[in-house]
Design a protein around this motif. Structure first.
Motif, short mmCIF file in Angstrom:
data_model
loop_
_atom_site.label_atom_id
_atom_site.label_comp_id
_atom_site.label_asym_id
_atom_site.label_seq_id
_atom_site.Cartn_x
_atom_site.Cartn_y
_atom_site.Cartn_z
N PHE A 182 0.65 -1.37 -0.11
CA PHE A 182 -0.07 -0.12 0.06
C PHE A 182 0.95 1.21 0.00
O PHE A 182 1.07 1.97 1.06
CB PHE A 182 -0.83 -0.06 1.22
N PRO A 183 1.63 1.66 -0.99
CA PRO A 183 2.61 2.42 -1.15
C PRO A 183 1.76 4.07 -0.78
O PRO A 183 2.61 4.83 -0.66
CB PRO A 183 3.17 2.62 -2.52
N GLU A 184 0.79 4.31 -1.23
CA GLU A 184 -0.03 5.58 -1.16
C GLU A 184 -0.49 5.80 0.28
O GLU A 184 -0.78 6.88 0.79
CB GLU A 184 -1.25 5.61 -1.96
N ARG A 185 -0.76 4.69 1.11
CA ARG A 185 -1.52 4.91 2.47
C ARG A 185 -0.87 4.17 3.58
O ARG A 185 -1.38 3.74 4.62
CB ARG A 185 -2.92 4.69 2.49
N TRP A 186 0.35 3.67 3.35
CA TRP A 186 1.20 2.80 4.38
C TRP A 186 1.23 3.66 6.08
O TRP A 186 0.97 3.03 7.04
CB TRP A 186 2.48 2.25 3.84
N VAL A 187 1.47 4.97 5.66
CA VAL A 187 1.70 5.72 6.86
C VAL A 187 0.49 5.81 7.79
O VAL A 187 0.43 5.24 8.90
CB VAL A 187 2.18 6.95 6.58
N GLU A 188 -0.71 5.70 6.95
CA GLU A 188 -2.25 5.82 7.74
C GLU A 188 -2.41 4.40 8.28
O GLU A 188 -2.89 4.64 9.29
CB GLU A 188 -3.08 6.33 6.29
N ILE A 189 -1.99 3.41 7.59
CA ILE A 189 -2.31 2.15 8.05
C ILE A 189 -1.40 1.93 9.20
O ILE A 189 -2.06 1.36 10.33
CB ILE A 189 -1.93 0.98 6.88
N LEU A 190 -0.07 2.39 9.34
CA LEU A 190 0.69 2.32 10.35
C LEU A 190 0.34 2.88 11.63
O LEU A 190 0.43 2.63 12.72
CB LEU A 190 2.23 2.52 10.07
N GLU A 191 -0.26 4.07 11.45
CA GLU A 191 -0.59 4.92 12.74
C GLU A 191 -1.89 4.14 13.27
O GLU A 191 -1.97 4.01 14.53
CB GLU A 191 -1.52 6.16 12.13
N GLU A 192 -2.85 3.41 12.52
CA GLU A 192 -3.61 2.58 13.20
C GLU A 192 -3.06 1.38 13.78
O GLU A 192 -3.81 0.85 14.96
CB GLU A 192 -4.96 2.04 11.91
N LEU A 193 -2.11 0.84 13.03
CA LEU A 193 -1.57 -0.48 13.75
C LEU A 193 -0.71 0.04 15.21
O LEU A 193 -1.14 -0.66 16.04
CB LEU A 193 -0.66 -1.02 12.79
N LEU A 194 -0.42 1.11 15.11
CA LEU A 194 0.40 1.71 16.34
C LEU A 194 -0.56 1.82 17.34
O LEU A 194 -0.27 1.56 18.57
CB LEU A 194 1.19 2.98 16.07
N PHE A 195 -1.73 2.46 17.22
CA PHE A 195 -2.55 2.90 17.81
C PHE A 195 -3.24 1.60 18.75
O PHE A 195 -3.56 1.55 20.00
CB PHE A 195 -3.86 3.55 17.45
N ASN A 196 -3.33 0.40 17.94
CA ASN A 196 -3.88 -0.90 18.57
C ASN A 196 -2.83 -1.90 19.02
O ASN A 196 -2.91 -2.90 19.31
CB ASN A 196 -4.64 -1.68 17.42
N SER A 197 -1.41 -1.53 18.92
CA SER A 197 -0.52 -2.29 19.14
C SER A 197 -0.20 -2.52 20.63
O SER A 197 -0.64 -2.04 21.49
CB SER A 197 0.71 -1.80 18.59
N GLU A 198 0.52 -3.49 20.76
CA GLU A 198 1.06 -4.02 22.33
C GLU A 198 2.47 -4.66 22.10
O GLU A 198 2.88 -5.23 21.13
CB GLU A 198 -0.03 -4.81 22.86
N GLY A 199 3.07 -4.60 23.28
CA GLY A 199 4.42 -5.34 23.28
C GLY A 199 5.37 -5.03 22.40
O GLY A 199 5.50 -3.99 22.16
#
Length: 621
Positions: free
Chosen positions: A290-307
């Motif tokens: 997802f080269p156009e929106r990977w940063v947006e996706i990582l924001e969501e992953l970071l928000f829900n991340s753990e450990g």
């Protein structure tokens, strides 16, 4: 017992014929293990009354007499090289084996069985007695990894299968290859294939088998319907590792890792289900898919991340010069009070790092502490068991955090935060007091918040050391898991002998039951009231739990030094007193030069305090 005695026993009770060899082994000097009374030593045989005389060391029962016919099915005679025998006859050797030869200990257990095998549960029962019901668990977890690499041991694939001592050693890679070929479970195939890839480096003979593994794994990933998206993506990566190693064209293999990502609805859940060693590869795949929106996706992953995934997300963004994205996310989530415990944990853990200081420092203010307390309280409310709360432990361990966060706080803000702490369900009471003491160092007037609560709880609270707390927990666990079930079995067996009025074995078993249940109840009550301390909060100005005090005894003028420790730490031989003893209670809160009085059995004594030291600075080290 000699053969003639055994013949008489069998004549009276023909069912004992099959136990002749065991009866013959019940000789003075032998060591044994009883289902109810644990480890013992046969010290003598009373021929006149036909009784074995056994010392049960674990229960403190010396000179206990038992009818051989009654106990033959409950008494296991141990070999001289049995681990339990070594533990009691040569404890230094068993300690050496625990540290230096863990695999040899498991080999010993397997050799003690005629089948040269034992299930994990059977092994754990032995380890619980040899190492301890709590301590063995961490040791056993580490040892299982060593067993997997030892060619002498056949490690089970399923939990219900046994560990086996092989007649001939098998190299680990040969064993894994055999397991791969024998299993029909798709997920197991992926795991075994991954192990084979790791093992193949430097083993040319194994590489000859990898093309067949690659073909079979490719087909498995395509056809297996039982695989989750995470299993399938993991499998594709293992398949690709094998393909590249064999110089195959990865791009021609179906499915591709990108196609799995595009078909996934919940990328956050996919991250949770992946092996942690593949986190960075997962994030890299997202950036390419997802080269156009990977940063947006990582924001969501970071928000829900753990450990570990939280750390991996932040590092990935930093490596791609997206520090501002991380900083903006943190500030936004703090402002709208949506920030989660794993992110807060990462911020606190990494606040000393210069690499992140420009991003973290602006976040550290009183409102940050409020978010921390809210996250801990929320996690405690959602917990169903006694699971630890990592964020709460980190706040307690970081001795300067509270002071740093309260630097810019008004007295009113600090008071509100202090009340939030005292009402928080995620901290133990003793931990709350320890953390609140750091509030008081910043604003001394906050002492009034906790004074009344301390007074009302002081009587019920039991301050204990970590070692004594673990000993009590171990004792309770052994009573519940080992001794009570064994006692129930002993009662049931004793009933079979009839005439309960004259049945000494039944009476003894029932007495043991009463003792066990009473002890269980007492331990549960005490552990519920216990608060663990490491005694580091003690000072050298006032006597408290964790101080060493030198006293002058009024009646004799002699000088004596006592260490005042936890409720369960008394050791008169080492001059260690529980703070719950009469002298301990009398000394609490006293200072050098002051006196304390005790009255025991009608006799009063006056004690004058000469010196006060912190226990951790002296013998506590």
């Amino acid at each position: 017992m000699n053969e003639a005695v055994i013949d008489i026993l069998i004549q009276k009770k023909p069912k004992l014929k099959s136990a002749r060899a065991k009866l013959a082994s019940m000789q003075p000097g032998s060591y044994c293990l009883h289902r109810s009374w644990g480890f013992g030593h046969i010290s003598d045989y009373d021929g006149e009354n036909n009784r074995l005389i056994i010392d049960f060391t674990e229960e403190g029962k010396e000179g206990h007499s038992m009818d051989p016919a009654f106990c033959v099915d409950k008494l296991e005679i141990l070999a001289e090289n049995d681990l339990l025998v070594i533990k009691h006859t040569n404890p230094a050797e068993i300690n050496r084996m625990i540290k230096e030869e863990p695999v040899a200990m498991i080999v010993n257990i397997l050799e003690s069985n005629e089948s040269l095998s034992a299930t994990a549960a059977e092994i754990e029962r032995v380890l619980a007695r040899v190492i301890g019901p709590i301590k063995y668990k961490k040791w056993w977890t580490a040892t299982k990894k060593l067993l997997a690499k030892d060619p002498r041991i056949g490690v089970p694939v399923k939990k219900t299968e046994p560990y086996v001592l092989r007649d001939e050693p098998i190299r680990p890679e040969v064993e894994i290859l055999e397991k791969y070929r024998n299993t029909k479970n798709a997920k197991q195939k992926i795991l075994f294939a991954d192990e084979l890839f790791v093992m193949s480096d430097g083993k040319p003979e194994l590489k000859d088998d990898l093309p067949d593994v690659l073909d079979d794994l490719t087909q498995t990933i395509q056809e297996a319907k039982s695989l989750t998206m995470a299993d399938r993506l993991y499998g594709v990566w293992v398949r690709n590792n094998l393909a590249r190693d064999l110089h195959e064209d990865v791009e021609s293999l179906i499915p591709t890792s990108g196609s799995i990502l595009e078909a996934t609805d919940d990328l956050s859940q996919l991250a949770v289900d992946l092996p942690h060693q593949y986190y960075k590869r997962y994030l890299d795949l997202i950036s390419r898919t997802f080269p156009e929106r990977w940063v947006e996706i990582l924001e969501e992953l970071l928000f829900n991340s753990e450990g570990k995934f939280t750390n991996e997300c932040i590092n990935f963004l930093f490596e791609r010069e997206k520090q501002d994205v991380v900083s903006d996310c943190f500030q936004r989530w703090l402002n709208d009070k949506s920030i989660k415990a794993p992110i807060l944990f990462w911020i606190i853990k990494n606040r000393p790092a210069r690499k992140y200081s420009r991003m973290i420092d602006p976040l550290l203010d009183p409102s940050f502490l409020k978010c921390v307390f809210d996250a801990i309280d929320n996690e405690a409310l959602q917990m169903t068991g006694s699971r630890r709360i990592p964020l709460a432990e980190l706040v307690n361990e970081d001795s300067t955090l509270i002071a740093d966060l309260l630097q810019s706080a008004s007295l009113e803000e600090s008071r509100d935060l202090g009340q939030t702490l005292l009402m928080n369900q995620g901290f133990e009471e003793l931990t709350k007091k320890s953390i609140f003491a750091r509030f008081i160092k910043v604003h001394g007037s906050l002492q009034s918040l906790i004074s009344q609560e301390v007074e009302t709880r002081e009587q019920d609270l039991l301050i204990v050391s970590k070692d004594s707390f673990e000993r009590a927990k171990s004792e309770l666990e052994e009573i519940i898991q080992v001794k009570i079930p064994e006692n129930k079995e002993a009662i049931a067996t004793a009933r079979e002998h009839g005439d309960l009025k004259e049945n000494s074995e039944y009476k003894m078993a029932r007495q043991d039951q009463d003792t066990l249940l009473a002890r269980k109840s007492q331990l549960e009550s005490d552990l519920n009231k216990a608060r663990v301390t490491d005694f580091t909060e003690a000072t050298d100005t006032t006597i408290s739990v964790g101080t060493t005090v030198t006293l002058t005894e009024g009646s004799t003028g002699r000088e004596i030094t006592y260490s005042l420790l936890g409720a369960w730490d008394s050791d008169p031989d080492k001059n260690i007193l529980s703070y719950k003893t009469p002298l301990g209670k009398a000394l609490l809160s006293k200072k050098v030069g002051e006196s304390a009085s005790t009255q025991i059995d009608g006799e009063s004594e006056e004690w004058t305090i000469q010196k006060i030291k912190r226990w951790v600075d002296t013998a506590g080290k």
